[in-house]
Design an enzyme around this catalytic site. Structure first.
Site, mmCIF file in Angstrom:
data_model
loop_
_atom_site.group_PDB
_atom_site.id
_atom_site.type_symbol
_atom_site.label_atom_id
_atom_site.label_comp_id
_atom_site.label_asym_id
_atom_site.label_seq_id
_atom_site.Cartn_x
_atom_site.Cartn_y
_atom_site.Cartn_z
ATOM 1 N N ASP A 291 0.843 -1.194 0.000
ATOM 2 C CA ASP A 291 0.000 0.000 0.000
ATOM 3 C C ASP A 291 0.886 1.254 0.000
ATOM 4 O O ASP A 291 1.588 1.525 0.972
ATOM 5 C CB ASP A 291 -0.895 -0.007 1.241
ATOM 6 C CG ASP A 291 -1.959 1.076 1.222
ATOM 7 O OD1 ASP A 291 -1.729 2.134 0.599
ATOM 8 O OD2 ASP A 291 -3.015 0.879 1.833
ATOM 9 N N HIS A 322 -3.650 0.422 -2.766
ATOM 10 C CA HIS A 322 -4.509 1.105 -1.807
ATOM 11 C C HIS A 322 -5.957 1.013 -2.269
ATOM 12 O O HIS A 322 -6.336 1.634 -3.268
ATOM 13 C CB HIS A 322 -4.088 2.576 -1.661
ATOM 14 C CG HIS A 322 -4.863 3.316 -0.619
ATOM 15 N ND1 HIS A 322 -4.706 3.093 0.737
ATOM 16 C CD2 HIS A 322 -5.820 4.276 -0.729
ATOM 17 C CE1 HIS A 322 -5.524 3.882 1.403
ATOM 18 N NE2 HIS A 322 -6.211 4.617 0.543
#
Length: 363
Positions: A291, A322
């Site tokens: 992420d 993400h």
């Protein structure tokens, strides 16, 4: 494949592992560009949902005369389930802290609608076209307005299960609400897609410019509409001249004209996990190790919380970016399938426990 469920051992954890493994959600084909999390993030933000959803807006007045908006997904008509019946579970969708309702969040709502849920999007004060009737915005981890919305949903659907799912930085609001409310949250289960667990660290570390600058411009554009109203509460020149999300947050909530406070005190009141030990609702946190927004797992994931609390479950995948979790085919996000399967498994587990213990269903 290669996903790990990190949690405290329990009967609920065993049931969740069994349900996710049986469903095949975690074994589907992935997107052909798994190592480009930035590109995955852009796709999740920009790709419109298919088909285009139909929304019905409802404004909810709060005790201080402020307004939040609830957007009910009511179409497209013809979708299987058609929004469910009077006792269908209500799924509250919470966008990121900037109020951006992404195509991914709308796609999740459409998938939930097809499966008989009643999906509704929570919009904060001044976000996504919601009128700002008071010179006050909602701080990062202040769940007061969300609590009012949940209370209203409970009154409107008294026999339905209430569920909630948040996206990205919007998870700070949901996690704070679950901690403050404890066993009085009115929710049966919750899920967080790519949550931000440590708000202060996240603001201070900053994000890749590819994410931070568009988000900053989006926030400034929304705030500029209310420059006159907010001028009595904050220095709008400082707000609109902010060069980072931290500077903007500090200008809005710390350097106020009536009750200025320090950055440290602000986060004592707004850290998402400040009351995590009081949470009494199962929460699935779906996170990716790559992420680019949350940051490296070693400093951004509260591993001890998942080891010690029986209510927090971390589904950790090596790739996914993400809030992206891409896959080929309709929907394009296996994370949405995992969240909906989690809610199904939770309902199944609770029904089994009620039968085993002979407990009456709550009215």
């Amino acid at each position: 494949g290669r996903c790990r469920l990190l949690c405290k051992p329990s009967a609920l954890a065993q049931h969740l592992v069994w349900s996710l493994g049986r469903s095949g959600v975690l074994w589907g084909e992935r997107w052909p560009w798994p190592r480009w999390p930035q590109l995955q993030m852009l796709r999740q933000l920009l790709q419109p949902p298919e088909p285009e959803p139909v929304l019905a807006r409802e404004l909810l007045q709060l005790p201080d005369a402020g307004l939040v908006a609830l957007d009910w997904l009511v179409g497209p008509w013809g979708a299987a389930g058609g929004g469910g019946g009077i006792s269908s579970p209500v799924l509250l969708l919470i966008p990121n802290a900037a109020g951006k309702v992404t195509g991914g969040l709308l796609q999740l709502g459409l998938q939930a609608l097809e499966r008989g849920f009643i999906p509704v999007i929570f919009n904060r004060r001044g976000h996504n076209g919601c009128p700002l009737t008071t010179p006050r915005l909602q701080p990062f981890g202040d769940p007061g307005d969300l609590r009012e919305a949940v209370t209203y949903l409970r009154c409107r659907h008294p026999t339905a299960s209430l569920l909630a799912v948040s996206e990205g930085s919007g998870s700070g609001l949901l996690l704070a609400y679950l901690g403050e409310s404890g066993s009085s949250s009115c929710l049966s289960a919750a899920a967080c897609l790519s949550p931000i667990f440590r708000g202060r660290d996240w603001f201070e570390a900053g994000m890749p410019w590819l994410y931070e600058w568009p988000l900053l411009l989006h926030l400034k554009q929304g705030l500029s509409r209310y420059a006159g109203s907010l001028a009595e509460a904050v220095d709008m020149d400082g707000v609109l001249g902010s060069r980072s999300l931290r500077e903007l947050e500090e200008s809005l909530f710390c350097r106020t004209r009536s009750r200025p406070t320090s950055w440290e005190v602000y986060w004592e009141r707004n850290e998402p996990l400040r009351d995590a030990d009081e949470a009494a609702v199962p929460v699935l946190c779906l996170c990716s190790a790559d992420d680019p927004v949350r940051g490296p797992p070693a400093r951004s994931l509260p591993m001890e919380l998942f080891r010690s609390s029986p209510y927090f479950f971390l589904l950790l995948t090596p790739r996914g970016g993400h809030c992206a979790f891409p896959q080929r085919g309709p929907g394009g996000c296996w994370g949405h399938e995992a969240v909906l399967e989690y809610f199904r498994a939770m309902a199944e587990f609770l029904r089994t426990e009620e039968r085993r213990k002979g407990l009456p269903r709550p009215r």
